[in-house]
Design a protein around this motif. Structure first.
Motif, mmCIF file in Angstrom:
data_model
loop_
_atom_site.group_PDB
_atom_site.id
_atom_site.type_symbol
_atom_site.label_atom_id
_atom_site.label_comp_id
_atom_site.label_asym_id
_atom_site.label_seq_id
_atom_site.Cartn_x
_atom_site.Cartn_y
_atom_site.Cartn_z
ATOM 1 N N LEU A 60 0.833 -1.203 0.000
ATOM 2 C CA LEU A 60 0.000 0.000 0.000
ATOM 3 C C LEU A 60 0.869 1.255 0.000
ATOM 4 C CD1 LEU A 60 -2.776 -1.040 2.542
ATOM 5 C CD2 LEU A 60 -2.819 -1.179 0.050
ATOM 6 N N ASP A 62 -0.882 4.491 0.267
ATOM 7 C CA ASP A 62 -1.939 5.482 0.427
ATOM 8 C C ASP A 62 -1.767 6.290 1.711
ATOM 9 O OD1 ASP A 62 -2.443 3.427 2.147
ATOM 10 O OD2 ASP A 62 -4.543 3.154 1.601
ATOM 11 N N VAL A 64 -3.909 7.470 5.487
ATOM 12 C CA VAL A 64 -5.035 7.274 6.396
ATOM 13 C C VAL A 64 -5.005 8.356 7.464
ATOM 14 C CG1 VAL A 64 -5.130 4.770 6.026
ATOM 15 C CG2 VAL A 64 -3.720 5.690 7.878
ATOM 16 N N ARG A 88 -12.860 8.263 10.454
ATOM 17 C CA ARG A 88 -13.218 7.180 9.547
ATOM 18 C C ARG A 88 -12.029 6.360 9.053
ATOM 19 N NH1 ARG A 88 -17.230 6.227 11.604
ATOM 20 N NH2 ARG A 88 -17.385 4.571 10.059
ATOM 21 N N ARG A 89 -10.978 7.032 8.619
ATOM 22 C CA ARG A 89 -9.881 6.293 7.987
ATOM 23 C C ARG A 89 -8.903 5.796 9.052
ATOM 24 N NH1 ARG A 89 -7.418 10.145 3.596
ATOM 25 N NH2 ARG A 89 -7.579 11.579 5.350
ATOM 26 N N ARG A 91 -6.621 2.553 10.190
ATOM 27 C CA ARG A 91 -6.014 1.296 9.726
ATOM 28 C C ARG A 91 -5.257 0.628 10.868
ATOM 29 N NH1 ARG A 91 -2.910 2.068 4.600
ATOM 30 N NH2 ARG A 91 -4.960 1.558 3.712
ATOM 31 N N ASP A 155 -12.225 -4.040 10.273
ATOM 32 C CA ASP A 155 -11.619 -5.094 9.473
ATOM 33 C C ASP A 155 -11.423 -4.678 8.016
ATOM 34 O OD1 ASP A 155 -14.389 -4.989 9.413
ATOM 35 O OD2 ASP A 155 -14.613 -7.073 8.803
ATOM 36 N N ALA A 156 -12.220 -3.718 7.551
ATOM 37 C CA ALA A 156 -12.191 -3.358 6.134
ATOM 38 C C ALA A 156 -10.823 -2.854 5.685
ATOM 39 C CB ALA A 156 -13.260 -2.308 5.845
ATOM 40 N N ASP A 157 -10.123 -2.125 6.539
ATOM 41 C CA ASP A 157 -8.846 -1.517 6.148
ATOM 42 C C ASP A 157 -7.668 -2.088 6.937
ATOM 43 O OD1 ASP A 157 -7.587 0.191 4.376
ATOM 44 O OD2 ASP A 157 -7.561 1.879 5.768
ATOM 45 N N LEU A 159 -4.582 -4.523 8.141
ATOM 46 C CA LEU A 159 -3.511 -5.297 7.516
ATOM 47 C C LEU A 159 -3.081 -6.379 8.498
ATOM 48 C CD1 LEU A 159 -1.299 -2.463 5.947
ATOM 49 C CD2 LEU A 159 -3.182 -3.735 4.883
ATOM 50 N N ASP A 184 4.762 -2.196 2.538
ATOM 51 C CA ASP A 184 3.877 -1.044 2.624
ATOM 52 C C ASP A 184 4.679 0.195 3.007
ATOM 53 O OD1 ASP A 184 1.363 -2.617 2.347
ATOM 54 O OD2 ASP A 184 2.004 -3.437 4.282
#
Length: 617
Positions: A60, A62, A64, A88-89, A91, A155-157, A159, A184
């Motif tokens: 990755l 990106d 967060v 929201r973001r 990780r 769990d969505a984001d 690692l 990453d």
């Protein structure tokens, strides 16, 4: 004894016996007698047995809002509390293959939590879950960790099977550069470290450990492919095996009865026996714990925290109801040498006489109560274990708070089985050596097919304190270099020179036997810091002056328990006989610490917020 109260002569004899037993076990190499499991050839002792095949994903690159290092309860709770505040973001980066932390790794047979489930499992009010047992099995706890994570969409984001290898502050963008062992390299506005204290398995540095040709593993990496069965038992693969287990602490206490049921023969290698009190586990219902009331779980865990810290001593006149009513709360007065409390070494006894008089009175009363309790526990061994010689070796000869108390109704009966042999290693200061075929103690060889290490974790040296996670702040300064004279934090969370870095479970925080409660309160605090910084587009960073005041407070108010732990048998509480590990804990009760944090957030939080010079959005 008179009505359980020891006489002066009996106390003197106990002191002498405790000293003798301590000297039998103290080793000159101290904590160096252990080694990290992952440093063993091939690192098989630290490998993850719960994932299939290598992880395959693209690295990755990106950005967060928050990177959380660690997916145990500390990291999960930090993420959940952040989500509650609208961040929201988030990780989470976790070395294991899923959420759970200690409870992801510890799946050995018989694994349970020794703190009541209704106070140990966090966010019961928020998830609507009611534990099925008074003391939850490990699988119930692990699934609850995943329940919280999935409820808040963590769990969505996330690692998994990924280790953070470095954190570096970038001045230009005012973000953290996060690198991992999977390649990453992403950015985070804030970093929360929640690496826990029970994450790195350790092994005894026994000569020949690498020579053993049988099957060997650590309890936190249980090999069910070899033993068969599940955490509930049924270890059919051991039916024709000679099994040895090293360690009789909290893990050994739980695993040994299960191994005894299924192994052809079990050899238990013991250095220091644990004190093992009545467990009395039982199924529970929502009605049993009052789960029909809003806020029932918070009320119950606050009650437990206060009683264990001595703020509402169980059974005292005028005290509140003891909701949990177990071995922890009933023995609360004896935990003061282990857990900071409001009593402060007797200085709050009655205000009569000098501090020295009060302390002498307090210590005498404490020693008498401690002796009575330990005599009770030693008598329990005699009542259950049939063989007098085995019973004598299982007796704990030390003060109650020297080692974490254990609870089991199955442990002592296991030694009445013909296929169980207790091998005491105190006189040889541990196992002499390991050979291709087994273990040698005092010149006697014990042939084994399987060798299991129930030797625990390297306490307090995970994450940033381990040195394996480099953290570089302003000007590229390394965190451990900045801390070479000792940790520098405000409230245990933030440090000057390391903006937007928040530690959960870090030094100078509170401690309790119910550590998930501590972690949840710290997660609330961390989330509040980030919410405030987001609202003002600010950086979070204390001044050095604020750190100095906090560190001075910790030093000046710390209770003098060093002498107590220096007289204890060796273990991880006293750096294997070298005294307290450090003074890096809040010196008063956990309840007082949580109250302090609440007041500070209400009145002084802006003191750590500073205007940005750039916008990372």
């Amino acid at each position: 004894m008179n009505d359980g109260h020891p006489s002066g002569e009996e106390l003197a004899a106990l002191r002498d016996r405790y000293h003798v037993e301590r000297e039998r076990r103290v080793r000159p190499d101290g904590i160096r007698q252990y080694r990290a499991a992952e440093t063993e050839p091939g690192s098989s002792y630290a490998a993850d047995p719960y994932v299939e095949g290598p992880l395959k994903r693209e690295p990755l690159r990106d950005r967060v809002d928050v990177a959380v290092v660690g997916g145990g309860f500390g990291g999960i709770l930090a993420g959940a509390r952040l989500r509650q505040r609208g961040v929201r973001r988030v990780r989470i980066v976790e070395r294991g293959g899923d959420f759970g932390g200690t409870w992801y790794w510890n799946r050995y047979p018989g694994v349970h939590c020794d703190v009541e489930a209704h106070v140990y499992l966090p966010m019961l009010d928020e998830t609507g879950y009611v534990p099925r047992w008074k003391y939850a099995p490990g699988e119930e706890i692990r699934h609850h960790a995943m329940r919280i994570a999935r409820k808040f969409g963590l769990d969505a984001d996330a690692l998994f099977s990924t280790t953070v290898t470095s954190l570096a502050w970038d001045e230009a963008s005012e973000t953290w550069a996060v690198a991992t062992d999977r390649g990453d390299a992403f950015r985070a506005t804030y970093v929360v470290t929640a690496t826990g204290t029970l994450s790195d398995p350790k092994l005894p540095g026994i000569p020949g450990i690498e020579d053993f040709k049988g099957h060997a593993f650590h309890t936190s990496r249980w090999d069910y492919a070899y033993t068969g069965g599940t955490p509930d038992g049924g270890l059919t693969g051991l039916a024709d095996k000679r099994v040895g287990i090293v360690g009789t602490g909290a893990t050994g206490i739980q695993a040994i009865p299960m191994l005894a049921e299924d192994a052809a023969h079990l050899y238990v290698f013991q250095r220091t026996p644990s004190s093992v009190d009545v467990r009395g586990n039982r199924p529970t219902t929502a009605e049993d714990v009052g789960a029909h009331r809003d806020g029932w779980a918070r009320e119950r865990r606050e009650n437990f925290l206060r009683i264990v810290a001595g703020e509402r001593a169980a059974g005292e006149a005028g005290s509140e109801t003891d909701f949990v009513a177990d071995g922890w709360t009933r023995s609360a007065p004896l935990l003061e040498k282990l857990l900071p409390s409001y009593r402060r070494d007797g200085r709050a006894i009655d205000g009569q006489g000098t501090d020295a008089d009060a302390r002498r009175t307090y210590e005498a009363a404490y020693e008498a109560a401690d002796a009575a309790k330990m005599n009770e526990l030693r008598a329990r061994v005699e009542d259950i274990v049939a063989d007098p010689e085995t019973a004598e070796r299982l007796k704990p000869w030390y003060r109650y708070a020297c080692k974490r108390p254990a609870f089991s109704d199955l442990y002592y009966p296991a030694f009445n089985r013909d296929n169980v042999t207790l091998v005491d290693t105190a006189d040889t200061h541990g196992i002499e050596r390991i050979t291709e075929h087994g273990v040698v103690v005092a010149g006697t060889a014990y042939a084994l097919d399987c060798l299991i290490f129930a030797t625990g974790f390297s306490v307090g040296v995970s994450g940033v304190l381990s040195g394996r996670l480099p953290v570089r702040g302003r000007g590229g300064v390394d965190l451990l270099t900045a801390w070479r004279q000792g940790p520098r934090t405000l409230h245990g969370f933030t440090s000057n020179g390391f903006p937007n870095l928040i530690q959960v479970g870090g030094p100078y925080g509170a401690v309790s036997v119910n550590f998930t409660h501590i972690l949840d309160e710290q997660a609330v605090h961390a989330a509040a810091l980030i919410e405030a910084a987001e609202a003002k587009d600010a950086l979070i960073e204390p001044t050095r002056e604020a750190e100095d005041v906090w560190i001075k407070t910790m030093a000046e108010e710390a209770p003098d328990h060093e002498w107590f732990h220096a007289e204890c048998t060796p273990g991880y509480y006293n750096r294997e006989g070298r005294g307290r590990p450090n003074g890096y804990v809040y010196p008063h009760s956990a309840s007082a610490f949580h109250e302090l944090l609440g007041h500070w957030r209400a009145e002084s939080l802006d003191e750590v917020l500073h205007a940005r010079t750039s916008s990372p959005r």
